[in-house]
Motif scaffolding. Structure first.
Motif, PDB file in Angstrom:
ATOM      1  N   ASN A   1       0.835  -0.957   0.111  1.00  0.00           N
ATOM      2  CA  ASN A   1       0.063   0.004   0.090  1.00  0.00           C
ATOM      3  C   ASN A   1       0.706   1.212  -0.092  1.00  0.00           C
ATOM      4  O   ASN A   1       1.650   1.625   0.940  1.00  0.00           O
ATOM      5  CB  ASN A   1      -0.715   0.108   1.008  1.00  0.00           C
ATOM      6  CG  ASN A   1      -2.030   1.345   1.132  1.00  0.00           C
ATOM      7  OD1 ASN A   1      -2.041   1.754   0.116  1.00  0.00           O
ATOM      8  ND2 ASN A   1      -2.664   1.263   2.222  1.00  0.00           N
ATOM      9  N   VAL A   2       0.932   1.967  -1.187  1.00  0.00           N
ATOM     10  CA  VAL A   2       1.585   3.340  -1.177  1.00  0.00           C
ATOM     11  C   VAL A   2       0.570   4.310  -1.756  1.00  0.00           C
ATOM     12  O   VAL A   2       0.903   4.956  -2.946  1.00  0.00           O
ATOM     13  CB  VAL A   2       2.696   3.092  -1.976  1.00  0.00           C
ATOM     14  CG1 VAL A   2       3.903   2.230  -1.218  1.00  0.00           C
ATOM     15  CG2 VAL A   2       2.566   2.354  -3.632  1.00  0.00           C
ATOM     16  N   ASN A   3      -0.456   4.363  -1.298  1.00  0.00           N
ATOM     17  CA  ASN A   3      -1.627   5.474  -1.490  1.00  0.00           C
ATOM     18  C   ASN A   3      -2.009   5.056  -3.100  1.00  0.00           C
ATOM     19  O   ASN A   3      -1.965   3.756  -3.346  1.00  0.00           O
ATOM     20  CB  ASN A   3      -0.773   6.853  -1.855  1.00  0.00           C
ATOM     21  CG  ASN A   3      -0.497   7.442  -0.524  1.00  0.00           C
ATOM     22  OD1 ASN A   3       0.745   7.733  -0.110  1.00  0.00           O
ATOM     23  ND2 ASN A   3      -1.648   7.369   0.472  1.00  0.00           N
ATOM     24  N   ASP A   4      -2.502   6.039  -3.755  1.00  0.00           N
ATOM     25  CA  ASP A   4      -3.502   5.472  -4.852  1.00  0.00           C
ATOM     26  C   ASP A   4      -2.531   6.289  -6.192  1.00  0.00           C
ATOM     27  O   ASP A   4      -1.808   7.090  -5.956  1.00  0.00           O
ATOM     28  CB  ASP A   4      -4.871   6.445  -4.998  1.00  0.00           C
ATOM     29  CG  ASP A   4      -5.376   6.054  -3.654  1.00  0.00           C
ATOM     30  OD1 ASP A   4      -5.477   4.812  -3.123  1.00  0.00           O
ATOM     31  OD2 ASP A   4      -6.370   7.029  -3.275  1.00  0.00           O
ATOM     32  N   PHE A   5      -2.905   5.585  -7.287  1.00  0.00           N
ATOM     33  CA  PHE A   5      -2.329   6.050  -8.501  1.00  0.00           C
ATOM     34  C   PHE A   5      -3.382   6.576  -9.439  1.00  0.00           C
ATOM     35  O   PHE A   5      -4.563   6.021  -9.635  1.00  0.00           O
ATOM     36  CB  PHE A   5      -1.483   4.921  -9.285  1.00  0.00           C
ATOM     37  CG  PHE A   5      -0.429   4.304  -8.600  1.00  0.00           C
ATOM     38  CD1 PHE A   5       0.343   4.961  -7.676  1.00  0.00           C
ATOM     39  CD2 PHE A   5      -0.462   2.849  -8.672  1.00  0.00           C
ATOM     40  CE1 PHE A   5       1.407   4.584  -7.073  1.00  0.00           C
ATOM     41  CE2 PHE A   5       0.468   2.215  -7.904  1.00  0.00           C
ATOM     42  CZ  PHE A   5       1.537   2.929  -6.981  1.00  0.00           C
ATOM     43  N   VAL A   6      -3.159   7.456 -10.143  1.00  0.00           N
ATOM     44  CA  VAL A   6      -3.984   8.061 -11.256  1.00  0.00           C
ATOM     45  C   VAL A   6      -3.073   8.192 -12.539  1.00  0.00           C
ATOM     46  O   VAL A   6      -2.123   8.684 -12.553  1.00  0.00           O
ATOM     47  CB  VAL A   6      -4.752   9.549 -10.971  1.00  0.00           C
ATOM     48  CG1 VAL A   6      -5.364   9.815 -12.271  1.00  0.00           C
ATOM     49  CG2 VAL A   6      -5.581   9.437  -9.646  1.00  0.00           C
ATOM     50  N   VAL A   7      -3.454   7.214 -13.609  1.00  0.00           N
ATOM     51  CA  VAL A   7      -2.673   7.309 -14.576  1.00  0.00           C
ATOM     52  C   VAL A   7      -3.583   7.798 -15.854  1.00  0.00           C
ATOM     53  O   VAL A   7      -4.564   7.107 -16.321  1.00  0.00           O
ATOM     54  CB  VAL A   7      -2.237   5.960 -15.042  1.00  0.00           C
ATOM     55  CG1 VAL A   7      -1.273   5.950 -16.289  1.00  0.00           C
ATOM     56  CG2 VAL A   7      -1.401   5.411 -13.798  1.00  0.00           C
ATOM     57  N   ALA A   8      -3.169   8.986 -16.528  1.00  0.00           N
ATOM     58  CA  ALA A   8      -3.981   9.510 -17.661  1.00  0.00           C
ATOM     59  C   ALA A   8      -2.971   9.257 -18.892  1.00  0.00           C
ATOM     60  O   ALA A   8      -1.836   9.984 -18.880  1.00  0.00           O
ATOM     61  CB  ALA A   8      -4.274  10.882 -17.301  1.00  0.00           C
ATOM     62  N   VAL A   9      -3.385   8.444 -19.832  1.00  0.00           N
ATOM     63  CA  VAL A   9      -3.146   8.306 -21.115  1.00  0.00           C
ATOM     64  C   VAL A   9      -3.673   9.033 -22.325  1.00  0.00           C
ATOM     65  O   VAL A   9      -4.684   8.557 -22.574  1.00  0.00           O
ATOM     66  CB  VAL A   9      -2.712   6.779 -21.352  1.00  0.00           C
ATOM     67  CG1 VAL A   9      -2.080   6.495 -22.920  1.00  0.00           C
ATOM     68  CG2 VAL A   9      -1.839   6.252 -20.213  1.00  0.00           C
ATOM     69  N   ILE A  10      -2.773   9.898 -22.964  1.00  0.00           N
ATOM     70  CA  ILE A  10      -3.227  10.857 -24.115  1.00  0.00           C
ATOM     71  C   ILE A  10      -2.772  10.107 -25.368  1.00  0.00           C
ATOM     72  O   ILE A  10      -1.382  10.331 -25.594  1.00  0.00           O
ATOM     73  CB  ILE A  10      -3.089  12.143 -23.915  1.00  0.00           C
ATOM     74  CG1 ILE A  10      -3.946  12.537 -22.602  1.00  0.00           C
ATOM     75  CG2 ILE A  10      -3.740  13.014 -24.914  1.00  0.00           C
ATOM     76  CD1 ILE A  10      -2.934  13.065 -21.533  1.00  0.00           C
ATOM     77  N   GLU A  11      -3.257   9.615 -26.167  1.00  0.00           N
ATOM     78  CA  GLU A  11      -2.761   8.888 -27.550  1.00  0.00           C
ATOM     79  C   GLU A  11      -2.590  10.284 -28.500  1.00  0.00           C
ATOM     80  O   GLU A  11      -3.164  11.140 -28.617  1.00  0.00           O
ATOM     81  CB  GLU A  11      -3.824   7.796 -28.023  1.00  0.00           C
ATOM     82  CG  GLU A  11      -3.841   6.689 -27.037  1.00  0.00           C
ATOM     83  CD  GLU A  11      -2.499   5.720 -27.194  1.00  0.00           C
ATOM     84  OE1 GLU A  11      -1.808   5.949 -28.167  1.00  0.00           O
ATOM     85  OE2 GLU A  11      -2.541   4.796 -26.392  1.00  0.00           O
ATOM     86  N   GLU A  12      -1.702   9.950 -29.602  1.00  0.00           N
ATOM     87  CA  GLU A  12      -1.680  10.706 -30.409  1.00  0.00           C
ATOM     88  C   GLU A  12      -2.664  10.330 -31.642  1.00  0.00           C
ATOM     89  O   GLU A  12      -2.577   9.261 -32.051  1.00  0.00           O
ATOM     90  CB  GLU A  12      -0.173  10.631 -31.213  1.00  0.00           C
ATOM     91  CG  GLU A  12       0.361  11.652 -32.342  1.00  0.00           C
ATOM     92  CD  GLU A  12       1.731  11.444 -32.635  1.00  0.00           C
ATOM     93  OE1 GLU A  12       2.289  12.630 -33.059  1.00  0.00           O
ATOM     94  OE2 GLU A  12       2.292  10.668 -32.507  1.00  0.00           O
ATOM     95  N   ILE A  13      -3.402  11.270 -31.860  1.00  0.00           N
ATOM     96  CA  ILE A  13      -4.302  10.910 -32.954  1.00  0.00           C
ATOM     97  C   ILE A  13      -4.539  11.892 -34.235  1.00  0.00           C
ATOM     98  O   ILE A  13      -3.890  12.944 -34.007  1.00  0.00           O
ATOM     99  CB  ILE A  13      -5.848  10.645 -32.275  1.00  0.00           C
ATOM    100  CG1 ILE A  13      -6.191  12.036 -31.715  1.00  0.00           C
ATOM    101  CG2 ILE A  13      -5.965   9.759 -31.372  1.00  0.00           C
ATOM    102  CD1 ILE A  13      -7.604  12.189 -30.923  1.00  0.00           C
TER     103      ILE A  13
END
Length: 447
Positions: A435-447
């Protein structure tokens, strides 16, 4: 869902799982300590002489893996010990000298009190040459407890849940719990005298404050009864608190109950406290993985805080800025965020902070192309649910509408679990053992 969004989902989940992998507790312990014939050696060069017996105590979602690593390193030098873990994890580890005790989380119970009693028995009557290795991680506050006289564990549990529902953060919550405990807030260090205490911590606390990780059993407590009273009044729960708790805190305010050990207390002269794994270390590993996969990584913060639904607006605004202008970096991009949001519960639904954050993101990323965001707890549990969190993309909102569901109504009712159960997007890892807190991962693709 477009191919770009589907790919973004896969990348986001891959990076989040990398963050969990790096926080594996056994590997963290083995990186940090080693042993010679005569001493325990720490990564920072500190040495602890091995002249007497070694006992291991602790609590937390990661403490079972940490305990197993300590036994592997020290072998027969370990004389015994007691470590409290979630009941589901008791059978996961193979230990010879250290007893694993199953307790409850997120709410403490009589099992947590029994674990506390066994730990205090273990550290009593030690000598100056003995060493206590204390292992703490997220969840330790609930898994290990020994209430002050006159206060029951159910009363502490009721009060803790009420404070969480009112929006109290972990620092405020632990300020109260430390002043109702005989093991938290430095008390374990006092009970362990005159032995040397080495505490290894895996941090689930924003900013890695050691006095807050598992409520700081071996760490000086800078807070006071006055601070605890202020938290209870700030969230308007003083009048709702059990009479036994109000009476005890009033005794503390009058100087009739002992304060927690403070930073200048000589009890801490033989205590060594170290954080061996944390959110930022996981984010850095995730960034390296993103580069390998062809995405520019950007760590925004490891100290995310705030109301989950409001944080969702902010993260969505950053994602939309990247899509529209290429600032602060152009796609393909992985935005990496760590920390811990809060939820003020006003509705009657079921959920957790990561699912509520994801639901908010689904609303504010409506129609944005080639984007996905994963929100999850590194421990594998989001609130009182069986999931770690959820993943959304720019089409999640429209999918819900097409099913006759209004995302805003689910958010208003704090019913994020049911939303994702219907629409899809739940992230299920099971208990991760860390447990090391939370993760938020936002991936933005090249379109």
């Amino acid at each position: 869902m477009s191919e770009a969004e589907e790919n973004a989902r896969i990348i986001a989940l891959t990076l989040a799982l990398e963050g969990i992998r790096v926080a594996e507790p056994g590997a963290a312990v083995k990186r940090y300590i080693s042993v010679s014939n005569s001493a325990i050696q720490l990564l920072d060069g500190t040495e602890i002489p091995l002249k007497g017996r070694v006992y291991v105590v602790g609590a937390g979602k990661a403490s079972g893996g940490m305990a197993q690593a300590v036994e592997e390193i020290l072998g027969d030098r370990v004389a015994g010990g007691v470590v409290a873990v979630p009941e589901e994890l008791v059978g996961k580890y193979s230990l010879k000298k250290i007893k694993l005790v199953g307790a409850t989380h997120p709410r403490a119970s009589q099992k947590s009190v029994e674990a506390g009693r066994l730990v205090l028995e273990t550290v009593s009557n030690l000598s100056e040459e003995d060493v206590v290795i204390a292992l703490f991680s997220g969840g330790g506050s609930a898994l290990l407890e020994y209430p002050v006289e006159g206060v029951t564990i159910d009363e502490i549990g009721d009060l803790s849940i009420l404070l969480m529902k009112r929006g109290a953060d972990i620092f405020e919550l632990n300020t109260v719990r430390k002043h109702l405990s005989r093991i938290k807030g430095g008390w374990l260090a006092r009970h362990s005298q005159p032995a040397t205490v080495l505490t290894l911590m895996i941090s689930d606390v924003v900013g890695d404050r050691m006095d807050t990780i598992a409520s700081g059993p071996t760490v000086p407590d800078p807070t006071t009864f006055k601070d605890a009273y202020a938290v209870l009044t700030r969230y308007s729960v003083w009048d709702e608190a059990p009479e036994s708790i109000r009476k005890y805190i009033e005794k503390g305010l009058q100087g009739l109950a002992p304060e927690t050990p403070k930073p200048d207390d000589p009890v801490f002269l033989k205590v060594i406290n170290r954080v061996i794994a944390s959110n930022i270390q996981s984010l850095e590993a995730m960034a390296a993985k993103a580069r390998e996969m062809g995405y520019a990584p950007l760590i925004l913060t490891s100290m995310l805080e705030g109301e989950a639904r409001e944080v969702g607006k902010v993260i969505a605004s950053i994602v939309k800025e990247v899509r529209r202008t290429g600032n602060p970096l152009p796609p393909p991009l992985a935005l990496l965020i760590g920390g811990e949001t809060t939820v003020t519960v006003k509705g009657g639904g079921i959920g957790g902070r990561n699912q509520e954050l994801a639901l908010s993101l689904a609303i504010y990323l409506k129609g944005v192309k080639g984007v996905a965001v994963a929100c999850l707890g590194s421990d594998g549990r989001d609130g009182p649910t069986d999931v770690a969190g959820a993943v959304v993309d720019g089409s999640t909102y429209e999918k819900a509408i097409s099913m006759g569901l209004r995302p805003e109504e689910f958010l208003e009712e704090n019913d994020s679990y049911e939303f994702f159960k219907e629409v899809g997007g739940h992230i299920k890892t099971g208990y991760t053992g860390t447990n090391v807190n939370d993760f938020v991962v936002a991936v933005i693709e090249e379109i």
